[in-house]
Each structure stands twice: as C-alpha cells, then as structure tokens.
Design an enzyme around this catalytic site. Sequence first.
Site, mmCIF file in Angstrom:
data_model
loop_
_atom_site.group_PDB
_atom_site.id
_atom_site.type_symbol
_atom_site.label_atom_id
_atom_site.label_comp_id
_atom_site.label_asym_id
_atom_site.label_seq_id
_atom_site.Cartn_x
_atom_site.Cartn_y
_atom_site.Cartn_z
ATOM 1 N N ASN A 94 24.291 27.367 9.606
ATOM 2 C CA ASN A 94 25.712 27.642 9.848
ATOM 3 C C ASN A 94 26.190 27.270 11.243
ATOM 4 O O ASN A 94 27.374 27.058 11.456
ATOM 5 C CB ASN A 94 26.012 29.118 9.580
ATOM 6 C CG ASN A 94 25.032 30.041 10.261
ATOM 7 O OD1 ASN A 94 23.811 29.911 10.076
ATOM 8 N ND2 ASN A 94 25.511 30.960 11.053
ATOM 9 N N GLN A 128 26.163 28.151 3.138
ATOM 10 C CA GLN A 128 26.957 27.040 3.684
ATOM 11 C C GLN A 128 26.822 25.775 2.841
ATOM 12 O O GLN A 128 27.560 24.812 3.044
ATOM 13 C CB GLN A 128 26.517 26.724 5.130
ATOM 14 C CG GLN A 128 26.750 27.841 6.121
ATOM 15 C CD GLN A 128 28.228 28.038 6.475
ATOM 16 O OE1 GLN A 128 29.088 27.195 6.195
ATOM 17 N NE2 GLN A 128 28.538 29.164 7.087
ATOM 18 N N HIS A 141 33.454 34.153 0.363
ATOM 19 C CA HIS A 141 34.462 33.850 1.391
ATOM 20 C C HIS A 141 34.237 32.545 2.139
ATOM 21 O O HIS A 141 35.043 32.170 2.977
ATOM 22 C CB HIS A 141 34.611 35.039 2.358
ATOM 23 C CG HIS A 141 33.491 35.224 3.324
ATOM 24 N ND1 HIS A 141 33.567 34.826 4.632
ATOM 25 C CD2 HIS A 141 32.261 35.775 3.170
ATOM 26 C CE1 HIS A 141 32.435 35.134 5.252
ATOM 27 N NE2 HIS A 141 31.627 35.707 4.384
ATOM 28 N N THR A 151 30.436 50.378 -10.125
ATOM 29 C CA THR A 151 31.432 49.679 -10.944
ATOM 30 C C THR A 151 31.755 48.322 -10.319
ATOM 31 O O THR A 151 32.018 48.225 -9.124
ATOM 32 C CB THR A 151 32.713 50.540 -11.068
ATOM 33 O OG1 THR A 151 32.327 51.802 -11.633
ATOM 34 C CG2 THR A 151 33.753 49.886 -11.946
ATOM 35 N N CYS A 175 29.415 35.572 13.756
ATOM 36 C CA CYS A 175 28.816 36.891 13.883
ATOM 37 C C CYS A 175 28.411 37.187 15.322
ATOM 38 O O CYS A 175 28.226 38.325 15.694
ATOM 39 C CB CYS A 175 27.581 36.992 12.996
ATOM 40 S SG CYS A 175 27.943 36.604 11.310
HETATM 41 N N1 PLP Z 1 23.996 33.026 5.611
HETATM 42 C C1 PLP Z 1 24.685 32.066 6.239
HETATM 43 C C2 PLP Z 1 24.061 30.723 6.399
HETATM 44 C C3 PLP Z 1 25.973 32.310 6.727
HETATM 45 O O1 PLP Z 1 26.652 31.352 7.331
HETATM 46 C C4 PLP Z 1 26.519 33.609 6.560
HETATM 47 C C5 PLP Z 1 27.834 33.944 7.122
HETATM 48 O O2 PLP Z 1 28.192 33.556 8.226
HETATM 49 C C6 PLP Z 1 25.767 34.575 5.874
HETATM 50 C C7 PLP Z 1 24.507 34.251 5.412
HETATM 51 C C8 PLP Z 1 26.302 35.952 5.621
HETATM 52 O O3 PLP Z 1 27.353 35.868 4.692
HETATM 53 P P1 PLP Z 1 28.220 37.161 4.301
HETATM 54 O O4 PLP Z 1 29.203 37.320 5.392
HETATM 55 O O5 PLP Z 1 28.858 36.825 3.016
HETATM 56 O O6 PLP Z 1 27.288 38.283 4.204
#
Ligand code: PLP
Length: 407
Positions: free
Chosen positions: A159, A189, A211, A247, A334
């Site tokens: 990512n 990704q 998302h 649910t 993140c």
């Molecule tokens: N794995 C990768 C490669 C990501 O880019 C992300 C989100 O940035 C995630 C996992 C986590 O995704 P989620 O926010 O849907 O938990």
Amino acid sequence: MKSIYLDYAATTPVDLSVIKKMQPFFDTIFGNPSEIHKWGAKASEGIKNARSQISQALNCNPTEITYTSCATESINLSHKGLIEAFSHPNHPIPPNLPHIITSSIEHKAVLETCKHLEKLGWAKVTYLPVDEYGLVSVAEVEKAITPQTTLISLMYVNNEVGTIQPIAEIGKLLKTKYPKIYFHTDATQALPYLDCDVKKLNVDLLSFTGHKIYAPKGIGGLYIKSGVPVIRQQDGGSQENNLRAGTESVPLIVGLGQAVELVIKNRAKESSRLKALQKNLISQLVIVPGIQLTGPKTNRAPHIASFIVKDVEGEAMMLLLSDLGIAVSTGSACNSQILTSSHVLEAMGIKAEDSHGSLRLSLGKDTTKQDIEYAISCVKKVVLNLRKMSPVFDEEENALSEVEGLH
Ligand code: PLP
C-alpha cells in the site's frame, strides 16, 4: 479552488451505482436475513447475490466467501482462526509451535496479528526481509520453511510503494512442494487492478475490503478455501456459515458485491489508463533534483506512485498540497497521525531521515490527465518553497528553481 483527490490507496468514494444498489436495503428491504418470513428472505437474497458476484470475481464457490467489517478483521479471522484450529482436537498441535512466515512490509493488520499470536505463545513468526524495491524473494520464502510452517501470509500489492509480490509463483511452489502449508494473501490494494483468481494464485485465504474499491467503509471479506480449518473469532449466532456471528449488514454487503463486479468489469481498461497517467507522473517528478522513486520502476500497481523528497518533511508537503486543493499521503494513511518513519521504507533500506520526506500519490477512477499535470506543478512548487525554508537546503546545488514556471 481545484479539488484533486490523489489518495485512492487510503480510501475511495462510494460509486453512485453502488449507492443506488444499496438504497432499497436501508428501508424497503430491511428484514433480518436470519428470519424465514418474506422480509427476511428478501434481505437474505441480497446477501446471496452479492456472494455470487464476489465468488465469480475470485473464481471460487460462494460458500467460500465470509463477510467481515474490513480487511483488518478478515486478516485477524484468517490468522487467529487458523492458528487456533491447530489446538482444536481435530487438528493436533504439531510437535513444536505452528510457524508463520510473513514479510516485514505487510500492513499492520498482518504484522500486529502475528505479533499478538507470538505474544500469546501460539505461534513462531518469521518476518522476511525485502530488497530495495520492496520485493520478497521466492527463494527466501522457501528457505524459511520448516516442518512446523503452518501459514505463509504475503501481501499482493504494498500500500505504500505499490510493489507487486510474486503471489502466483509462491502459490505454485507451495502447492507442488509444500501442500500442507496454508497460503494467505492480503489483496486489499490488488483487487481493483490485478487478477485475483484464487485458483490461478493457489491461495487458501484471501482478504479484501470495500472502501478501497468504491464500496462503503465497514465492509470486507475473506475467501477461505473449502476445508481450510478456521475457528471463528466472534462468538454468538450462526451467521456466515458459523464463521462470524452477528446480524449481517445487508446494505453494505449488497454494496460490496456491486463494487466488486464493477471493478472487475473495468479492471483491464482502468489498469492501462492509470498506468499511462502514473508513467507521466513518475517521469516528470523524478527529474526534479532530490526526488527519487520508491518501489520498482516497472511491475508496480498502476494506482500508486511514491517518492522520497530530500530535505523536506512529508507532513509539510501534504498540508501545503492540501491548501492547493490536492489530497496526497505521506507513507500509509494509518501512519499519518504518528511521526514515526515507515516500517516499509525502513525494510527497503531507506534511511529514517529520508523516509520522513515520503510522498504517495494514488490514482483512481476520477483521476484525469489534467489532474496529474496540475499535481506535478504543485508538487514542484511546494518542494521548492519548503526547501527555501530548510536550513539544510543548498540552493546552489539545487536546480529546481530553474524548472520552468515555478516562480
Ligand atoms: N491491507 C492493506 C494492504 C491496506 O492497504 C489496508 C488499508 O490501508 C488494510 C490491509 C486494512 O484495510 P481496512 O481498513 O479495510 O481494515
């Protein structure tokens, strides 16, 4: 003022067709899918249709798809569920602890889950190194395998830098030489741009999220190959084939199904369109003195362009670009609240002081050629201005101010 969103790797807007498909499931078709009356049956049908859309995209059986709330939950369910299964009476514990192999550039969802399992004393974990482009070596994966290796978990696309891992090659190796090892890929990704056919990849578990593919936040999924022992991590009712109690969020599931179908339909065309935009973006930014591409030159996901900008703070670039109407990211979203250096760039051998100047522009369905041209000129302008303020900046050595149109 312009408003150009170049942070699609962090999250995407929900597609209008996805919203439209979800709409009736908020009010008209609102029944609890566990109930057998007409209201429940209609909601249940929405879930079933979405499962069919997703299973077609991944080339698997609909019963092999489990809905979750996000990729992080999918990864937790996969890894904790699988390792726990080895202490289940039907799956005796191997002579030593189960062993997991992963890479040092995985998303925190994988790294923290593995660390948790280590802390509980349920597994031993090997974190493989990567090369300067963020690539895992297939030979290193094989070298790390022990008789206790239970799970190998490698991301399909990184990512932060867009590196594509050789998932199909590793899958083939495991299937032919080590068929007892379970193979998980984090395809979060990758899904909108790369083939995620689980049979071609030879994976047993595959995680994804809504998302990043124009579905809402709060919905994700996990492919679990039939027969793979996974113990549920959320206890309660028997929803999701007894794998995830609670649910179901019917509207979000319906949206996920529609979004998956949409990205798969547009995948080939969108991948080559974004590749051309990405090529232009990279070629025009790497000629700026002190800007260096991170990740591979070729064989990278078409939506991610990432750089190191010397003598400049990533956060400062991000905020100034935001003032000019452009959304970018520094490292992964993140991490953007915390001023620590990226574990991905560090694993690629990039010095901490350089990784503070990391910049990621990620493209998506509404990105145009004009957006990229505007972003390029703004990045150059912002870098020049920040460097002028930097105490370590040497103007004589820097030819950036000579770049046309920057004054
Ligand atoms: N794995 C990768 C490669 C990501 O880019 C992300 C989100 O940035 C995630 C996992 C986590 O995704 P989620 O926010 O849907 O938990």
